[in-house]
Write an enzyme that holds these catalytic residues in place. Structure first.
Site, PDB file in Angstrom:
ATOM      1  N   ARG A  15       0.800  -1.227   0.000  1.00 42.40           N
ATOM      2  CA  ARG A  15       0.000   0.000   0.000  1.00 42.40           C
ATOM      3  C   ARG A  15       0.837   1.284   0.000  1.00 42.40           C
ATOM      4  O   ARG A  15       0.314   2.364  -0.197  1.00 42.40           O
ATOM      5  CB  ARG A  15      -0.962  -0.010   1.206  1.00 42.40           C
ATOM      6  N   GLY A 142      -6.026  -7.099  14.281  1.00 44.31           N
ATOM      7  CA  GLY A 142      -6.476  -8.331  14.927  1.00 44.31           C
ATOM      8  C   GLY A 142      -7.221  -7.973  16.206  1.00 44.31           C
ATOM      9  O   GLY A 142      -6.815  -7.068  16.935  1.00 44.31           O
ATOM     10  N   ASN A 230       1.091   1.890   6.845  1.00 45.93           N
ATOM     11  CA  ASN A 230       0.825   1.028   5.697  1.00 45.93           C
ATOM     12  C   ASN A 230       0.739   1.809   4.397  1.00 45.93           C
ATOM     13  O   ASN A 230       0.825   1.236   3.326  1.00 45.93           O
ATOM     14  CB  ASN A 230      -0.481   0.252   5.909  1.00 45.93           C
ATOM     15  N   ARG A 302      19.603  20.052   8.020  1.00 50.58           N
ATOM     16  CA  ARG A 302      19.429  18.745   7.379  1.00 50.58           C
ATOM     17  C   ARG A 302      20.100  17.592   8.082  1.00 50.58           C
ATOM     18  O   ARG A 302      20.168  16.493   7.554  1.00 50.58           O
ATOM     19  CB  ARG A 302      19.927  18.820   5.938  1.00 50.58           C
ATOM     20  N   LYS A 320      23.861  21.821   6.523  1.00 52.07           N
ATOM     21  CA  LYS A 320      24.012  20.368   6.548  1.00 52.07           C
ATOM     22  C   LYS A 320      25.405  20.014   7.028  1.00 52.07           C
ATOM     23  O   LYS A 320      26.374  20.613   6.552  1.00 52.07           O
ATOM     24  CB  LYS A 320      23.786  19.815   5.137  1.00 52.07           C
ATOM     25  N   TYR A 356      30.326  20.328  -3.396  1.00 54.26           N
ATOM     26  CA  TYR A 356      30.158  19.103  -4.185  1.00 54.26           C
ATOM     27  C   TYR A 356      30.796  19.236  -5.556  1.00 54.26           C
ATOM     28  O   TYR A 356      30.550  20.198  -6.291  1.00 54.26           O
ATOM     29  CB  TYR A 356      28.661  18.809  -4.334  1.00 54.26           C
ATOM     30  N   ALA A 394      32.282  41.266  -1.098  1.00 54.22           N
ATOM     31  CA  ALA A 394      31.008  40.789  -1.653  1.00 54.22           C
ATOM     32  C   ALA A 394      31.194  40.330  -3.090  1.00 54.22           C
ATOM     33  O   ALA A 394      31.971  40.896  -3.848  1.00 54.22           O
ATOM     34  CB  ALA A 394      29.971  41.896  -1.583  1.00 54.22           C
ATOM     35  N   ARG A 411      36.121  40.449  -7.304  1.00 51.96           N
ATOM     36  CA  ARG A 411      35.110  41.211  -8.011  1.00 51.96           C
ATOM     37  C   ARG A 411      35.724  41.899  -9.247  1.00 51.96           C
ATOM     38  O   ARG A 411      36.818  42.460  -9.174  1.00 51.96           O
ATOM     39  CB  ARG A 411      34.571  42.254  -7.050  1.00 51.96           C
TER      40      ARG A 411
HETATM   41  C1  UD1 Z   1      -0.611  -7.896  12.260  1.00 52.53           C
HETATM   42  C2  UD1 Z   1      -1.322  -8.842  13.234  1.00 52.53           C
HETATM   43  C3  UD1 Z   1      -2.576  -8.156  13.768  1.00 52.53           C
HETATM   44  C4  UD1 Z   1      -2.186  -6.842  14.425  1.00 52.53           C
HETATM   45  C5  UD1 Z   1      -1.381  -5.954  13.471  1.00 52.53           C
HETATM   46  C6  UD1 Z   1      -0.826  -4.778  14.221  1.00 52.53           C
HETATM   47  C7  UD1 Z   1      -0.860 -11.119  12.487  1.00 52.53           C
HETATM   48  C8  UD1 Z   1      -1.393 -12.314  11.796  1.00 52.53           C
HETATM   49  N1  UD1 Z   1      -1.671 -10.080  12.578  1.00 52.53           N
HETATM   50  O1  UD1 Z   1      -1.505  -7.706  11.181  1.00 52.53           O
HETATM   51  O2  UD1 Z   1      -3.232  -8.993  14.711  1.00 52.53           O
HETATM   52  O3  UD1 Z   1      -3.362  -6.164  14.856  1.00 52.53           O
HETATM   53  O4  UD1 Z   1      -0.281  -6.693  12.921  1.00 52.53           O
HETATM   54  O5  UD1 Z   1      -0.195  -3.879  13.365  1.00 52.53           O
HETATM   55  O6  UD1 Z   1       0.245 -11.137  12.966  1.00 52.53           O
HETATM   56  N2  UD1 Z   1       5.898  -9.566   8.053  1.00 52.53           N
HETATM   57  C9  UD1 Z   1       7.019 -10.331   7.825  1.00 52.53           C
HETATM   58  N3  UD1 Z   1       6.881 -11.522   7.176  1.00 52.53           N
HETATM   59  C10 UD1 Z   1       5.685 -11.993   6.759  1.00 52.53           C
HETATM   60  C11 UD1 Z   1       4.546 -11.205   6.997  1.00 52.53           C
HETATM   61  C12 UD1 Z   1       4.685  -9.997   7.646  1.00 52.53           C
HETATM   62  O7  UD1 Z   1       8.116  -9.945   8.204  1.00 52.53           O
HETATM   63  O8  UD1 Z   1       5.671 -13.098   6.196  1.00 52.53           O
HETATM   64  C13 UD1 Z   1       6.059  -8.283   8.746  1.00 52.53           C
HETATM   65  C14 UD1 Z   1       5.577  -7.084   7.972  1.00 52.53           C
HETATM   66  O9  UD1 Z   1       6.666  -6.525   7.222  1.00 52.53           O
HETATM   67  C15 UD1 Z   1       5.127  -6.129   9.071  1.00 52.53           C
HETATM   68  C16 UD1 Z   1       4.682  -7.066  10.184  1.00 52.53           C
HETATM   69  O10 UD1 Z   1       5.246  -8.320   9.906  1.00 52.53           O
HETATM   70  O11 UD1 Z   1       6.195  -5.331   9.553  1.00 52.53           O
HETATM   71  C17 UD1 Z   1       3.171  -7.180  10.271  1.00 52.53           C
HETATM   72  O12 UD1 Z   1       2.692  -7.715   9.052  1.00 52.53           O
HETATM   73  P1  UD1 Z   1       1.372  -7.178   8.384  1.00 52.53           P
HETATM   74  O13 UD1 Z   1       1.110  -7.937   7.149  1.00 52.53           O
HETATM   75  O14 UD1 Z   1       1.403  -5.696   8.302  1.00 52.53           O
HETATM   76  O15 UD1 Z   1       0.310  -7.634   9.493  1.00 52.53           O
HETATM   77  P2  UD1 Z   1      -1.074  -6.978   9.777  1.00 52.53           P
HETATM   78  O16 UD1 Z   1      -2.046  -7.413   8.750  1.00 52.53           O
HETATM   79  O17 UD1 Z   1      -0.901  -5.532   9.985  1.00 52.53           O
HETATM   80 MG    MG Z   2      -1.080  -6.029   6.896  1.00 53.40          MG
END
Ligand code: UD1
Ligand code: MG
Length: 426
Positions: A15, A142, A230, A302, A320, A356, A394, A411
Site C-alpha cells: 500500500r 487483529g 501502511n 538537514r 548540513k 560538491y 562581496a 570582483r
Molecule cells: C498484524 C497482526 C494483527 C495486528 C497488526 C498490528 C498477524 C497475523 N496479525 O496484522 O493482529 O493487529 O499486525 O499492526 O500477525 N511480516 C514479515 N513476514 C511476513 C509477513 C509480515 O516480516 O511473512 C512483517 C511485515 O513486514 C510487518 C509485520 O510483519 O512489519 C506485520 O505484518 P502485516 O502484514 O502488516 O500484518 P497486519 O495485517 O498488519
Molecule cells: Mg497487513
C-alpha cells in the site's frame, strides 16, 4: 535481564506504492521507520534480529551500516508473521531469556512504554504478553478475544472475524514479550488454516492457553504509539504525531517555538534553553543547537549540524553537516554544508559553500576560522580555508586558502559609462 528483540520487516508494504524503497526505510524527518524501532529497542535488548525479505539488500545494508548488535535474517518466501518469527529459532535454540517482538513499521512506540511492558510481563509472571490497545475504529487490526472471566482467549484477524468479533475494539498492537524457552515450540506447530493461508504469529496466544501457560495482555493507553504505517497517508499522520510530541518536549525544556503548526523538529535534535525557533523551520536528522540561538524563519537544518550558543541561522538558510561556533551569524539566503565556522563569524546574505564536485562525486570541506567576515553573494569553493580574521569582499568566488587578516576579493572592477542609457535611446 537477557533480552533479544525480533523486528518484523520482511513484508511487501504494497500500500506504500513504492518501487524504490522498502516500506520500513521510508523516513520521518530524516530517520527511517526501522531506525526508530531499532533506536528504541537497542538500549533494552542486547541483540536484535531484523527479519528481512522484500528488497532485503537495502534493509540489510541499512541495518549493517548503522546497528552493531543487530543481525538480519532472511525470510523467503514470506508466509506470515508466525513464519517470520520462526526464522530466528535456529539462532535461539538454547536461549532462555525474553524475546521482545515488534514490527518495523510502528515508529511511534516509545522506549519507556517498552520498558513498562516488559516490567508488566515480569511482574505478572507471564509466559507470554501481548500489547493491546482500544481503538474506536478497530478495522484491519487483529481483535483481542477474551473469556467470560476477562482472561485472554485468542486473537482473531479481521479477515477471519465474525460480525460479533469485529465489534470488539480491543486490538492487537503487534508487540509481544515471550519467555522464549516456554514459547519456542509453538513455532513448529502453527497452522495455516485461516483466511489468508498464512502462519499467524497471533496463534501463539491460543497455543499458550492450550499449554496452560500464563498468557496476558498489557493494555496501552496512548494508542497513537502503535500507529502502524501502511500507506503514504499513514506516513504523514505519523509524522504529525511525532512532531507534535517533539515540539511539546522542546517547549517544556525552555525552547520557544513561535508556530508549532509550521515547525518540524526531529526527535534526535537537542536544543538549549531560550533558543527561539521561528515559523516554517524544518530540522531533520541528528543535530544539536545551543542556548539563546535564533533559528528561522524558513531555516532548514538537514542533519549532522552543531550550532553553538548565541548563533543566528536566519531566513532561507540551509545547513548540513556543519559546525557553527558561538556568536556567529548566518542571516539570510545561504547554504552551509560540510563546513566548520569559528566564533564571531559573519556570513553575508547569499553565501554558498560549494561543497560538491559533480565530476568526482565527492564532497569537500569549508573552514572559516574565528572572526572571519564573508561579504554577500560569495561562493566558497571547497576544499578551502579562510584563516582567522580575514575578510572576503562581496560577490567573490574563493578558490584557494586565504591568509590571516587578509582581504580577498575577486570582483570585476566597476565601470560606469556616463549617459549610456540616454545615448542608446537616441
Ligand atoms: C498484524 C497482526 C494483527 C495486528 C497488526 C498490528 C498477524 C497475523 N496479525 O496484522 O493482529 O493487529 O499486525 O499492526 O500477525 N511480516 C514479515 N513476514 C511476513 C509477513 C509480515 O516480516 O511473512 C512483517 C511485515 O513486514 C510487518 C509485520 O510483519 O512489519 C506485520 O505484518 P502485516 O502484514 O502488516 O500484518 P497486519 O495485517 O498488519
Ligand atoms: Mg497487513
Amino acid at each position: 535481564m537477557d533480552i533479544k528483540a525480533v523486528i518484523l520487516a520482511a513484508g511487501k508494504g504494497t500500500r506504500m506504492k513504492s518501487e524504490s524503497t522498502p516500506k520500513v526505510l521510508h523516513e520521518i524527518m530524516g530517520k527511517s521507520l526501522l531506525g526508530y524501532v531499532l533506536d528504541n529497542v537497542k538500549t533494552i535488548a542486547n541483540e536484535e534480529f531484523v527479519i528481512v525479505g522484500h528488497q532485503s539488500e537495502k534493509v540489510e545494508k541499512f541495518v549493517n551500516d548503522n546497528y552493531d548488535n543487530a543481525k538480519t535474517v532472511l525470510q523467503t518466501p514470506q508466509l506470515g508473521t508466525g513464519h517470520a518469527v520462526s526464522m530466528v529459532c535456529p539462532y535461539l535454540e538454547n536461549f532462555e531469556g525474553l524475546v521482545l517482538i515488534l514490527c518495523g513499521d510502528t515508529p511511534l512506540i516509545k522506549e519507556e512504554t517498552l520498558r513498562e511492558f516488559i516490567e508488566f510481563h515480569s511482574n505478572s509472571n507471564s509466559d507470554l504478553t501481548v500489547m493491546s490497545t482500544i481503538f474506536d475504529n478497530p478495522a484491519n487490526y487483529g481483535r483481542i478475544i477474551r473469556e467470560s472471566d476477562n482472561s485472554l482467549k485468542c486473537i482473531v484477524e479481521e479477515k477471519d472475524a465474525t460480525a460479533e468479533q469485529k465489534a470488539v475494539k480491543e486490538v492487537n498492537a503487534g508487540i509481544y514479550c515471550l519467555n522464549w524457552g516456554k514459547i519456542k515450540n509453538a513455532f513448529s506447530q502453527l497452522k495455516t488454516n485461516n483466511a489468508q493461508g498464512e502462519y499467524y504469529l497471533t496463534d501463539i496466544i491460543s497455543w499458550g492457553k492450550e499449554q496452560k501457560l500464563n498468557v496476558n495482555a498489557y493494555i496501552l493507553e496512548d494508542s497513537d504509539e502503535i500507529y502502524g504505517i501502511n500507506s503514504r497517508s499513514n506516513l504523514s499522520t505519523a509524522t504529525k504525531i511525532m512532531n507534535a510530541r517533539n515540539l511539546e518536549k522542546y517547549m517544556a525544556q525552555g525552547v520557544t517555538i513561535v508556530d508549532p503548526d509550521s515547525t518540524w523538529i526531529s526527535e534526535d535534535t537537542l536544543i538549549g534553553q531560550d533558543t527561539i525557533i521561528y515559523p516554517a523551520t524544518y530540522i531533520e536528522g541528528k543535530n544539536t543547537i545551543g542556548k539563546n540561538c535564533k533559528i528561522g524563519p524558513c531555516a532548514h537544518l538537514r542533519g549532522g549540524v552543531e550550532v553553538c550558543d548565541n548563533v543566528k541561522v536566519g531566513n532561507f538558510v540551509e545547513v548540513k553537516k556543519a559546525k557553527i561556533s558561538s556568536n556567529t551569524n548566518v542571516g539570510h539566503l545561504s547554504y552551509i554544508g560540510d563546513a566548520e565556522l569559528g566564533e564571531r563569524v559573519n556570513i553575508g546574505a547569499g553565501t554558498i559553500t560549494a561543497n560538491y564536485d559533480p565530476i568526482s562525486k565527492t564532497k569537500s570541506k569549508t573552514v572559516l576560522k574565528d572572526d572571519v567576515k564573508i561579504g554577500s553573494n560569495t561562493v566558497l569553493v571547497a576544499p578551502v580555508t579562510v584563516e582567522e580574521g580575514a575578510n572576503v569582499g562581496a560577490g567573490s568566488v574563493i578558490t584557494k586558502n586565504i591568509t590571516k587578516w587578509a582581504l580577498a576579493i575577486t570582483r570585476a572592477p566597476l565601470r560606469v559609462l556616463e549617459d549610456w542609457v540616454q545615448r542608446r535611446l537616441k
